[in-house]
Design a protein around this motif. Structure first.
Motif, mmCIF file in Angstrom:
data_model
loop_
_atom_site.group_PDB
_atom_site.id
_atom_site.type_symbol
_atom_site.label_atom_id
_atom_site.label_comp_id
_atom_site.label_asym_id
_atom_site.label_seq_id
_atom_site.Cartn_x
_atom_site.Cartn_y
_atom_site.Cartn_z
ATOM 1 N N UNK A 176 25.918 29.775 40.392
ATOM 2 C CA UNK A 176 24.852 30.533 41.060
ATOM 3 C C UNK A 176 23.524 30.347 40.328
ATOM 4 N N UNK A 177 23.261 29.115 39.938
ATOM 5 C CA UNK A 177 22.106 28.794 39.101
ATOM 6 C C UNK A 177 20.756 28.986 39.767
ATOM 7 N N UNK A 178 20.700 29.070 41.088
ATOM 8 C CA UNK A 178 19.425 29.262 41.774
ATOM 9 C C UNK A 178 19.087 30.740 41.965
ATOM 10 N N UNK A 179 20.005 31.616 41.572
ATOM 11 C CA UNK A 179 19.802 33.047 41.734
ATOM 12 C C UNK A 179 19.283 33.668 40.443
ATOM 13 N N UNK B 239 29.840 25.430 41.713
ATOM 14 C CA UNK B 239 29.720 26.870 41.571
ATOM 15 C C UNK B 239 28.507 27.436 42.279
ATOM 16 N N UNK B 240 28.122 26.834 43.402
ATOM 17 C CA UNK B 240 27.059 27.385 44.223
ATOM 18 C C UNK B 240 27.611 28.448 45.157
ATOM 19 N N UNK B 241 26.797 28.930 46.103
ATOM 20 C CA UNK B 241 27.259 29.988 47.003
ATOM 21 C C UNK B 241 28.526 29.638 47.771
ATOM 22 N N UNK B 242 28.618 28.421 48.309
ATOM 23 C CA UNK B 242 29.809 28.041 49.076
ATOM 24 C C UNK B 242 31.037 28.045 48.187
ATOM 25 N N UNK B 243 30.929 27.409 47.034
ATOM 26 C CA UNK B 243 32.062 27.337 46.125
ATOM 27 C C UNK B 243 32.512 28.701 45.647
ATOM 28 N N UNK C 269 14.569 35.142 52.595
ATOM 29 C CA UNK C 269 15.704 35.784 51.916
ATOM 30 C C UNK C 269 16.934 34.881 51.902
ATOM 31 N N UNK C 270 17.813 35.132 50.952
ATOM 32 C CA UNK C 270 19.128 34.506 51.005
ATOM 33 C C UNK C 270 20.160 35.419 50.363
ATOM 34 N N UNK C 271 21.390 35.263 50.822
ATOM 35 C CA UNK C 271 22.474 36.132 50.373
ATOM 36 C C UNK C 271 23.696 35.288 50.037
ATOM 37 N N UNK C 272 24.316 35.581 48.920
ATOM 38 C CA UNK C 272 25.632 35.036 48.603
ATOM 39 C C UNK C 272 26.635 36.148 48.876
ATOM 40 N N UNK C 273 27.620 35.866 49.748
ATOM 41 C CA UNK C 273 28.487 36.917 50.275
ATOM 42 C C UNK C 273 29.777 37.091 49.477
ATOM 43 N N UNK C 274 29.641 36.992 48.173
ATOM 44 C CA UNK C 274 30.749 37.362 47.297
ATOM 45 C C UNK C 274 30.853 38.889 47.280
ATOM 46 N N UNK C 275 31.817 39.401 46.544
ATOM 47 C CA UNK C 275 31.905 40.842 46.305
ATOM 48 C C UNK C 275 31.783 41.039 44.802
ATOM 49 N N UNK C 276 30.651 41.567 44.302
ATOM 50 C CA UNK C 276 29.516 42.095 45.046
ATOM 51 C C UNK C 276 28.634 41.004 45.634
ATOM 52 N N UNK C 277 27.908 41.374 46.704
ATOM 53 C CA UNK C 277 26.946 40.461 47.299
ATOM 54 C C UNK C 277 25.716 40.327 46.406
ATOM 55 N N UNK C 278 25.028 39.201 46.567
ATOM 56 C CA UNK C 278 23.798 38.964 45.803
ATOM 57 C C UNK C 278 22.730 38.526 46.795
ATOM 58 N N UNK D 23 26.537 39.509 37.051
ATOM 59 C CA UNK D 23 27.347 40.588 37.616
ATOM 60 C C UNK D 23 28.424 40.014 38.530
ATOM 61 N N UNK D 24 28.027 39.053 39.364
ATOM 62 C CA UNK D 24 28.980 38.420 40.273
ATOM 63 C C UNK D 24 30.032 37.649 39.498
ATOM 64 N N UNK D 25 29.593 36.885 38.520
ATOM 65 C CA UNK D 25 30.537 36.064 37.763
ATOM 66 C C UNK D 25 31.540 36.925 36.992
ATOM 67 N N UNK D 26 31.059 38.035 36.459
ATOM 68 C CA UNK D 26 31.974 38.934 35.743
ATOM 69 C C UNK D 26 33.039 39.487 36.678
ATOM 70 N N UNK D 27 32.651 39.807 37.916
ATOM 71 C CA UNK D 27 33.614 40.327 38.877
ATOM 72 C C UNK D 27 34.652 39.271 39.221
ATOM 73 N N UNK D 28 34.211 38.053 39.456
ATOM 74 C CA UNK D 28 35.156 36.988 39.801
ATOM 75 C C UNK D 28 36.124 36.714 38.662
ATOM 76 N N UNK D 29 35.609 36.728 37.450
ATOM 77 C CA UNK D 29 36.500 36.519 36.301
ATOM 78 C C UNK D 29 37.501 37.669 36.172
ATOM 79 N N UNK D 30 37.050 38.900 36.461
ATOM 80 C CA UNK D 30 37.950 40.050 36.354
ATOM 81 C C UNK D 30 39.081 39.974 37.360
ATOM 82 N N UNK D 31 38.857 39.239 38.451
ATOM 83 C CA UNK D 31 39.891 39.083 39.466
ATOM 84 C C UNK D 31 40.812 37.900 39.181
ATOM 85 N N UNK D 32 40.570 37.218 38.055
ATOM 86 C CA UNK D 32 41.472 36.151 37.636
ATOM 87 C C UNK D 32 40.998 34.750 37.932
#
Length: 476
Positions: free
Chosen positions: A206-209, A179-183, A343-352, A216-225
């Motif tokens: 996303x344990x390093x963030x 469950x890191x950025x790539x996953x 800096x670092x960015x995880x490019x999920x929607x939403x981005x982090x 916020x990101x995890x809630x969005x991913x769960x909302x998408x199923x």
């Protein structure tokens, strides 16, 4: 007998960092040999940043079709052609590849050898049937997917980031280990492209963030199923007639989840196995090559940059490291790498996106009473509201005097917004320099200004200021 050749700089690895050193050094007058055993452009171009963002772009378009109702547009479920998605991804790679090609670098005066490099001594390597002696060597061999020793994995078909972008067939149920950025990026991309997705993470996704932003990101991913399993271990995998079966364990309870395909995304390992580093007296471990602040290895004629050092594994860090090496090798300047504004960015929607200290780190280092936490919500930004992208916030950490220590942004285009804060942290700016900016309206950039301005709210709207204003107005 190997042909003997001499050069000023020998770069091992044709990824982002190695190509930057080779191009820069050659154009500045140094004789350069570049050795690459695989594809030019390295992991970023062929298996990482470029294909993943191209895949995410396709997934975003699909999701836009589903969620257009609030804008008065009839939503519909997209029809996804995975062969066409594959072609889009590889067309993007092909469009960038000429910039990283053998032909371009040979045109810059670089001698390119397409083979595996092996050290034969402190200042010698062999590659392509040649023995190369260089004044300086730069190891930029990057990293590759780490494959954990899970029971049954060796006998089960699986993908890593190096193989998943070759997929052309529909995916029914993708199980992602990690469950890191790539996953997380690839999980959301494939969910939006129509697959059922399960993500399994042994600790926290996303344990390093920043933990609050990650939620916020995890809630969005769960909302998408997406079925996100945190604190869950994978104890066994097996091939089945229908695909794969993954045995999970959480709190002592076992469960088997079946899917059609498996992606392993649990981390990276440095590419050092074939280098014969001991021959060159270069200290290393399974985590990577040890370097000092000037990016020199224990062999002072050899530098190491990018992922292979086991530090920040970002393309932009490899490019930054390249500049440090060029200053050391070509100009004899004792340049040192600075890591306080990475800096670092995880490019999920939403981005982090993040730079500098996170809230938890600042509290640990300075104490809660010695820092200020400034916030502004996307929901309070007019541009975000106009575009229906109100999930997220910006969080800025300063010391009591207003010096900017770090920033976290989770929300639409967070990766673009973090640039201002990279400059602020790097140059050790005070918060007033951001609060005083004139920014165009309506833009998401106003999030930064609003958050910065909140530093002054307690003092500006205090009773003391009210008394002063009333006194001054009495004499107007």
């Amino acid at each position: 007998m190997a042909k003997k050749i001499k050069t000023d700089i020998c770069v091992i690895g044709g990824g982002s960092g190695g190509l930057s050193v080779a191009a820069g050094a050659s154009q500045m007058g140094a004789k350069v040999i570049l050795i690459e055993s695989g594809k030019m452009g390295g992991d970023c171009l062929n298996y990482g940043c470029v294909p993943s963002k191209a895949l995410l772009a396709a997934a975003h378009r699909a999701q836009d079709m589903r969620q257009s109702a609030p804008f008065g547009i009839t939503p519909q479920e997209p029809s996804v052609d995975m062969q066409a998605v594959h072609d889009h991804v590889h067309n993007v790679i092909a469009g960038i590849a000429p910039h990283d090609s053998v032909e371009r670098f040979e045109g810059l005066g670089v001698t390119v050898i397409q083979d595996t490099a092996r050290f034969t001594g402190r200042r010698h390597i062999q590659a392509g049937g040649q023995s190369i002696k260089a004044k300086y060597f730069v190891i930029a061999t990057g990293s590759s997917a780490f494959v954990p020793p899970i029971d049954g994995l060796a006998d089960t078909p699986y993908w890593t980031n190096e193989t998943i972008f070759d997929v052309t067939e529909p995916i029914n149920h993708l199980i992602v280990i990690g469950g890191g950025p790539i996953g997380m990026e690839l999980a959301q991309a494939h969910r939006r492209l129509g697959a059922k997705v399960t993500v399994v993470e042994m600790l926290n996704a996303l344990g390093k963030d920043d933990g609050e932003a990650a939620e916020v990101v995890k809630a969005k991913l769960r909302s998408e199923g997406i079925d996100l399993r945190e604190g869950t271990a994978v104890t066994k995998v097996a091939k089945t007639d229908a695909g794969i079966a993954v045995t999970l364990e959480k709190d002592g309870n076992a469960e088997v989840v079946e899917g059609s395909h498996l992606l392993v995304a649990v981390g990276r390992k440095p590419n050092i196995e074939t280098l014969n580093l001991d021959k060159a007296a270069i200290e290393h471990s399974p985590k990577g090559i040890a370097v000092d602040a000037r990016l020199r290895t224990s062999n002072r004629r050899v530098f190491a940059i990018g992922d292979v050092t086991g530090g920040y594994q970002f393309t932009h860090m490899a490019g930054y490291d390249a500049g440090i090496v060029i200053r050391n090798c070509l100009f004899k300047l004792p340049a040192k790498a600075k890591r306080h504004a990475v800096p670092w960015v995880t490019y999920t929607d939403p981005e982090l996106a993040q730079v500098g200290l996170q809230e938890s780190q600042a509290i640990e280092d300075l104490g809660a009473g010695n820092i200020r936490i400034l916030r502004w919500a996307y929901g309070e930004n007019d541009r975000a509201r106009a575009e229906g992208q109100t999930d997220g916030f910006i969080k800025v950490i300063t010391d009591k005097k207003g010096y900017i220590l770090g920033a976290t942004i989770v929300g639409a285009q967070a990766g673009e917004l973090i640039g201002l804060w990279c400059l602020a942290v790097q140059e050790k700016k005070k918060i007033g320099s951001i609060a005083g900016l004139i920014l165009p309206y309506p833009t998401r950039g106003e999030l930064s200004k609003r958050a910065a301005g909140s530093f002054f709210t307690p003092s500006l709207f205090s009773e003391k200021i009210r008394r002063i204003v009333r006194f001054l107005m009495a004499f107007s």
